[in-house]
Design a protein around this motif. Structure first.
Motif, PDB file in Angstrom:
ATOM      1  N   ALA B   6     -67.485  38.766  -6.525  1.00 45.78           N
ATOM      2  CA  ALA B   6     -66.316  39.357  -5.680  1.00 45.78           C
ATOM      3  C   ALA B   6     -66.426  40.771  -5.466  1.00 45.78           C
ATOM      4  O   ALA B   6     -67.029  41.450  -6.182  1.00 45.78           O
ATOM      5  N   THR B   7     -65.993  41.024  -4.267  1.00 46.17           N
ATOM      6  CA  THR B   7     -66.000  42.432  -4.060  1.00 46.17           C
ATOM      7  C   THR B   7     -64.693  43.230  -4.972  1.00 46.17           C
ATOM      8  O   THR B   7     -63.953  42.543  -5.683  1.00 46.17           O
ATOM      9  N   HIS B   8     -64.669  44.532  -4.931  1.00 45.38           N
ATOM     10  CA  HIS B   8     -63.801  45.212  -5.701  1.00 45.38           C
ATOM     11  C   HIS B   8     -62.432  44.659  -5.369  1.00 45.38           C
ATOM     12  O   HIS B   8     -61.848  44.631  -4.287  1.00 45.38           O
ATOM     13  N   THR B   9     -61.564  44.430  -6.572  1.00 42.90           N
ATOM     14  CA  THR B   9     -60.288  43.936  -6.037  1.00 42.90           C
ATOM     15  C   THR B   9     -59.319  45.049  -6.892  1.00 42.90           C
ATOM     16  O   THR B   9     -59.676  45.760  -7.904  1.00 42.90           O
ATOM     17  N   ALA B  10     -58.045  45.249  -6.322  1.00 43.33           N
ATOM     18  CA  ALA B  10     -57.387  46.182  -6.905  1.00 43.33           C
ATOM     19  C   ALA B  10     -56.864  45.794  -8.228  1.00 43.33           C
ATOM     20  O   ALA B  10     -56.460  44.780  -8.407  1.00 43.33           O
ATOM     21  N   PRO B  11     -57.160  46.699  -9.227  1.00 46.15           N
ATOM     22  CA  PRO B  11     -56.777  46.585 -10.737  1.00 46.15           C
ATOM     23  C   PRO B  11     -55.197  46.292 -10.656  1.00 46.15           C
ATOM     24  O   PRO B  11     -54.327  46.977 -10.037  1.00 46.15           O
ATOM     25  N   GLU B  12     -54.840  45.889 -11.648  1.00 42.47           N
ATOM     26  CA  GLU B  12     -53.347  45.440 -12.018  1.00 42.47           C
ATOM     27  C   GLU B  12     -52.602  47.075 -12.153  1.00 42.47           C
ATOM     28  O   GLU B  12     -53.249  47.873 -12.714  1.00 42.47           O
ATOM     29  N   ALA B  98     -59.529  46.470 -14.631  1.00 40.47           N
ATOM     30  CA  ALA B  98     -60.360  47.525 -14.138  1.00 40.47           C
ATOM     31  C   ALA B  98     -60.819  47.324 -12.460  1.00 40.47           C
ATOM     32  O   ALA B  98     -61.475  48.124 -11.964  1.00 40.47           O
ATOM     33  N   GLY B  99     -60.826  46.265 -12.039  1.00 36.96           N
ATOM     34  CA  GLY B  99     -60.985  45.922 -10.737  1.00 36.96           C
ATOM     35  C   GLY B  99     -62.503  45.840 -10.599  1.00 36.96           C
ATOM     36  O   GLY B  99     -63.046  45.962  -9.541  1.00 36.96           O
ATOM     37  N   VAL B 100     -63.342  45.887 -11.782  1.00 38.71           N
ATOM     38  CA  VAL B 100     -64.839  45.899 -11.467  1.00 38.71           C
ATOM     39  C   VAL B 100     -65.270  44.528 -10.902  1.00 38.71           C
ATOM     40  O   VAL B 100     -64.757  43.440 -10.924  1.00 38.71           O
ATOM     41  N   ARG B 101     -66.375  44.624 -10.308  1.00 38.12           N
ATOM     42  CA  ARG B 101     -67.197  43.478  -9.997  1.00 38.12           C
ATOM     43  C   ARG B 101     -67.639  42.643 -10.975  1.00 38.12           C
ATOM     44  O   ARG B 101     -68.205  43.302 -12.106  1.00 38.12           O
ATOM     45  N   THR B 102     -67.500  41.404 -11.120  1.00 40.66           N
ATOM     46  CA  THR B 102     -67.949  40.522 -11.837  1.00 40.66           C
ATOM     47  C   THR B 102     -69.080  39.650 -11.448  1.00 40.66           C
ATOM     48  O   THR B 102     -69.252  39.414 -10.088  1.00 40.66           O
ATOM     49  N   THR B 103     -70.111  38.959 -12.235  1.00 39.92           N
ATOM     50  CA  THR B 103     -71.012  38.301 -11.908  1.00 39.92           C
ATOM     51  C   THR B 103     -71.378  37.173 -13.001  1.00 39.92           C
ATOM     52  O   THR B 103     -71.070  37.377 -14.126  1.00 39.92           O
ATOM     53  N   THR B 104     -72.035  36.290 -12.833  1.00 38.68           N
ATOM     54  CA  THR B 104     -72.928  35.378 -13.719  1.00 38.68           C
ATOM     55  C   THR B 104     -74.256  35.524 -13.532  1.00 38.68           C
ATOM     56  O   THR B 104     -74.964  35.083 -14.620  1.00 38.68           O
TER      57      THR B 104
END
Lengths: 198, 307
Positions: B6-12, B98-104
């Motif tokens: 996913a692209t950067h998401t705004a963190p909480e 943190a709004g970081v990108r995640t991956t598998t």
């Protein structure tokens, strides 16, 4: 009265990036890591020394200053204000030692070396140099180095050979070193050995 | 499942970046630097309460939170799988705080937090693997007193550990320890590699990536720098051996990887499949087919089932 120099523009991200450079520097001894510092600390403190101090020191991690920094007006105030760390005269109490003049001898054996049970309770020395290169120079071996790693610092810090010799004698106690040149840093953890001296 | 980059998401809002406050991060960062400088030595740190129970990776989460930057790409695995509760919730935690990108995808990640496995794909120089550790002290079950184990490490007095492995041989005819198999790091400290199967121990030796270990309840951080000698303890006449499997993976036909046993029914039916789900998926995408791999129904392939 002079105005205090500013700290990190973005404390969270800037501190993370400086830590990241320091972590990679100690994990890959002798290999220069990029470090950008937007700081303008009071001279002779370099922007890189200031960045490492601001990223890692606080009220739990006292700072020792070398005579060049201790004599400079504003250096201690700058660090106290931005980190909350105590600036100590006893090198044995320091978590970090900032050294602006690499040409001077250091009280190497007076820094905290850690204990046999707690070797982590030791001083990290941050030494400013003018240039760092890994194309030739001293040859390093140890954890973090695949085979051999070259390192040249200019000027070559006066105390470095003593520190590395001490580290090999007292390991796992010992002193960890970060060399900071404009824009780049190099780590020399206590596990690193010199195999060839130039 | 596909890689979820996913692209950067705004963190909480209302939390600092990656949940921990800056003073806590500094304290943990200093511990990490000392851990790297003394490979295999357990650095005490002031572990914080995390919004998850002990045993769910509070140590690993604190290490990850302290090293993570906005440009990092995070992968979290539990027993090799990206899809188990623990892995999914920790990945979500960092996505939200943190709004970081995640991956598998192992190859895409810069930080991999793991419980109990090391990915099959070798890690590269730009990668950090963070282990969740329940009991960091390899000598704990042999000597319960912390003051004494500390002294044993200080003196490098590790005879006890060899006695334990010898007792295995006396009782079972071979070294019966199969996980949390003790290793010697850089010729000095004996270290618990966390409850990874001993199958993964050889991957720790001279790994190109940095290995960090966090034990939240026990308040210890330790590390293995890249390119560091890691030796599994053994005896000349009982050399260290990893597990072997008689069948390849039933889904992707991989050999020489760690397999999980899946019970299929109550009549003894079972299959052995890759524990590393990402490696298994990538192999199947490349066209490798195991003996029990079913065909994807046409409807799921996106092909019309109507003529």
């Amino acid at each position: 009265m002079t105005a205090l120099a500013h700290g990190f523009g973005d404390p969270v991200t800037d501190a993370q990036q400086v830590f990241h450079a320091a972590m990679n520097a100690l994990a890959r001894p002798g290999r220069p890591q990029p470090l950008t510092s937007g700081l303008e600390p009071p001279r002779p403190m370099t922007p890189e020394l200031a960045a490492i101090a601001l990223a890692l020191a606080d009220h739990e991690a006292p700072i020792w200053l070398d005579p060049a920094l201790a004599a400079a007006s504003g250096a201690a105030d700058f660090l106290r204000f931005h980190t909350g760390a105590a600036v100590v005269a006893d090198p044995g109490r320091a978590a970090f030692a900032l050294i602006a003049d690499p040409g001077m001898p250091l009280p190497v054996e007076q820094f905290a070396l850690g204990t046999a049970e707690f070797p982590d309770r030791s001083t990290t020395l941050v030494i400013a140099v003018e240039d760092l290169s890994d194309t030739n120079g001293w040859v390093l071996r140890g954890p973090g180095i695949a085979d051999r790693q070259s390192l040249l610092a200019a000027p070559w810090p006066h105390a470095l050979a003593d520190i590395v010799r001490l580290n090999s004698a007292v390991f796992p106690r010992g002193l960890d070193v970060l060399l900071a040149a404009p824009g780049r840093i190099v780590g020399l953890p206590r596990s690193t050995r010199f195999v060839e001296e130039i | 499942m596909t890689a979820q980059s996913a692209t950067h998401t705004a963190p909480e809002t209302g939390y600092n970046f990656a949940y921990l406050d800056e003073q806590t991060k500094r304290m943990i960062r200093r511990a990490i630097l000392k851990a790297i400088a003394v490979p295999g030595y357990q650095v005490p740190f002031a572990s914080r309460e995390m919004p998850m129970p002990y045993g769910w990776g509070t140590g690993g989460v604190q290490v990850t939170a302290s090293i993570l930057g906005p440009d990092d790409v995070l992968k979290v695995i539990d027993q090799g799988s990206d899809d188990t509760t623990n892995a999914v919730s920790i990945r979500k935690f960092f996505k939200r705080t943190a709004g970081v990108r995640t991956t598998t995808r192992t190859g895409e990640a810069t930080v991999i937090q793991t419980r109990h496995r090391i990915p099959e794909q070798p890690l590269g120089e730009g990668q950090v693997i963070v282990y969740q550790v329940p009991i960091p002290e390899p000598l704990r079950f042999l000597e319960p007193r912390e003051t004494e184990t500390r002294k044993l490490h200080a003196l490098a007095e590790y005879g006890l550990m060899h006695v334990k492995l010898y007792e295995d041989i006396a009782r079972h005819g071979h070294i019966a320890t199969t996980y949390a198999y003790p290793v010697e790091v850089a010729g000095r400290y004996i270290m618990d590699p966390s409850p990874t199967p001993k199958f993964d121990n050889p991957k720790m030796h001279m790994m190109a990536g940095l290995q960090l270990f966090g034990a939240g309840r026990e308040k210890r951080i330790y590390a293995i720098p890249p390119y560091t000698q890691v030796r599994s303890l053994d005896f000349e006449d009982h050399p260290f051996r990893i597990q072997t499997f008689s069948h390849p993976c039933a889904l992707c036909a991989a050999e020489g990887v760690y397999l999980d046993e899946v019970v299929m029914d109550d009549r003894g039916g079972r299959m052995f499949v890759c524990s590393d789900t990402d490696s298994c998926e990538e192999r199947r995408e490349q066209g490798h087919r195991g003996a029990m791999l079913a065909d994807t129904p046409a409807a799921l392939k996106g092909e019309s089932s109507h003529v």
